[in-house]
Motif scaffolding. Structure first.
Motif, short mmCIF file in Angstrom:
data_model
loop_
_atom_site.label_atom_id
_atom_site.label_comp_id
_atom_site.label_asym_id
_atom_site.label_seq_id
_atom_site.Cartn_x
_atom_site.Cartn_y
_atom_site.Cartn_z
N SER A 1 0.81 -1.21 0.00
CA SER A 1 0.00 0.00 0.00
C SER A 1 0.85 1.27 0.00
CB SER A 1 -0.94 0.01 1.21
OG SER A 1 -0.18 0.06 2.40
N ALA A 2 2.16 1.13 0.06
CA ALA A 2 3.05 2.30 0.08
C ALA A 2 3.00 3.01 -1.27
CB ALA A 2 4.48 1.87 0.38
N PRO A 3 3.11 4.35 -1.26
CA PRO A 3 3.12 5.08 -2.53
C PRO A 3 4.36 4.72 -3.34
CG PRO A 3 3.65 6.54 -0.70
CD PRO A 3 3.28 5.20 -0.12
N PRO A 4 4.29 4.82 -4.67
CA PRO A 4 5.45 4.49 -5.49
C PRO A 4 6.60 5.45 -5.24
CG PRO A 4 3.70 5.47 -6.81
CD PRO A 4 3.15 5.26 -5.44
N LEU A 5 7.80 4.96 -5.35
CA LEU A 5 8.99 5.79 -5.16
C LEU A 5 9.23 6.64 -6.39
CD1 LEU A 5 11.45 3.20 -3.61
CD2 LEU A 5 10.18 4.99 -2.42
N MET A 6 9.75 7.84 -6.15
CA MET A 6 10.16 8.70 -7.26
C MET A 6 11.57 8.28 -7.67
SD MET A 6 7.92 11.09 -8.05
CE MET A 6 8.92 12.36 -8.77
N LEU A 7 11.72 7.72 -8.85
CA LEU A 7 13.03 7.30 -9.31
C LEU A 7 13.86 8.47 -9.81
CD1 LEU A 7 12.23 3.99 -11.17
CD2 LEU A 7 13.22 4.29 -8.91
N PHE A 8 13.19 9.46 -10.38
CA PHE A 8 13.90 10.58 -10.95
C PHE A 8 13.44 11.85 -10.26
CE2 PHE A 8 13.59 7.36 -14.27
CZ PHE A 8 14.93 7.17 -14.53
N LEU B 1 27.07 6.09 -13.27
CA LEU B 1 28.13 5.51 -14.11
C LEU B 1 27.75 4.16 -14.71
CD1 LEU B 1 31.34 6.34 -12.05
CD2 LEU B 1 30.31 7.63 -13.93
N LEU B 2 26.99 3.37 -13.99
CA LEU B 2 26.71 2.01 -14.46
C LEU B 2 25.31 1.83 -15.03
CD1 LEU B 2 28.42 0.02 -11.57
CD2 LEU B 2 29.39 0.78 -13.75
N HIS B 3 24.43 2.78 -14.81
CA HIS B 3 23.04 2.65 -15.28
C HIS B 3 22.61 3.96 -15.98
CE1 HIS B 3 22.84 -1.00 -12.92
NE2 HIS B 3 23.26 -0.32 -11.87
N PRO B 4 23.13 4.22 -17.17
CA PRO B 4 22.83 5.49 -17.83
C PRO B 4 21.33 5.72 -18.06
CG PRO B 4 24.16 4.07 -19.25
CD PRO B 4 24.02 3.38 -17.94
N ASP B 5 20.56 4.65 -18.17
CA ASP B 5 19.12 4.79 -18.37
C ASP B 5 18.42 5.34 -17.13
OD1 ASP B 5 19.97 2.21 -17.33
OD2 ASP B 5 17.85 1.65 -17.33
N GLN B 6 19.10 5.34 -15.99
CA GLN B 6 18.51 5.85 -14.75
C GLN B 6 18.99 7.25 -14.40
OE1 GLN B 6 19.10 3.08 -11.53
NE2 GLN B 6 18.24 1.37 -12.70
N ARG B 7 19.77 7.85 -15.28
CA ARG B 7 20.24 9.21 -15.02
C ARG B 7 19.10 10.20 -15.14
NH1 ARG B 7 25.30 8.81 -19.08
NH2 ARG B 7 26.49 7.30 -17.87
N ARG B 8 19.23 11.28 -14.41
CA ARG B 8 18.26 12.37 -14.52
C ARG B 8 18.47 13.06 -15.86
NH1 ARG B 8 19.55 14.22 -8.49
NH2 ARG B 8 18.24 12.72 -7.45
N LYS B 9 17.43 13.59 -16.38
CA LYS B 9 17.52 14.30 -17.65
C LYS B 9 18.11 15.69 -17.41
CE LYS B 9 15.50 10.85 -19.57
NZ LYS B 9 16.22 9.69 -19.19
N ALA B 10 19.05 16.07 -18.25
CA ALA B 10 19.67 17.38 -18.14
C ALA B 10 18.65 18.46 -18.58
CB ALA B 10 20.91 17.47 -19.02
N PRO B 11 18.63 19.61 -17.90
CA PRO B 11 17.72 20.67 -18.31
C PRO B 11 18.11 21.22 -19.67
CG PRO B 11 19.16 21.43 -16.54
CD PRO B 11 19.45 19.97 -16.76
N HIS B 12 17.14 21.59 -20.47
CA HIS B 12 17.41 22.10 -21.83
C HIS B 12 17.38 23.60 -21.84
CE1 HIS B 12 17.27 18.13 -23.56
NE2 HIS B 12 16.17 17.91 -22.84
#
Length: 75
Positions: free
Chosen positions: A12-19, A64-75
């Motif tokens: 029942s816990a709320p989902p975690l914010m990954l980014f 370094l090891l999980h580039p798909d989990q990196r935060r998106k750089a501001p544009h």
């Protein structure tokens, strides 16, 4: 055997914010430099660079090891 109450509370816990949005520009710049070190030299050098700037080990692993989990750089 896992406690039933614990399992129910986890379900029942709320989902975690990954980014999460970055709020610390100084730390952001250090991580960006660490990524540059990784691409210019190697991952071990980038790890040492980030460790020397007190970046948390979980952050080092993620960027370094999980580039798909990196935060998106501001544009």
């Amino acid at each position: 055997m896992m406690n039933v109450t614990l399992v129910q509370s986890l379900e029942s816990a709320p989902p975690l914010m990954l980014f999460q949005q970055r709020h610390d520009e100084h730390s952001s710049a250090i991580v960006e430099r660490g990524l540059t070190v990784q691409s210019s030299f190697n991952t071990v050098c980038a790890i040492e660079y980030l460790k020397s700037h007190n970046v948390h080990p979980k952050v080092i692993e993620r960027v370094l090891l999980h580039p798909d989990q990196r935060r998106k750089a501001p544009h």
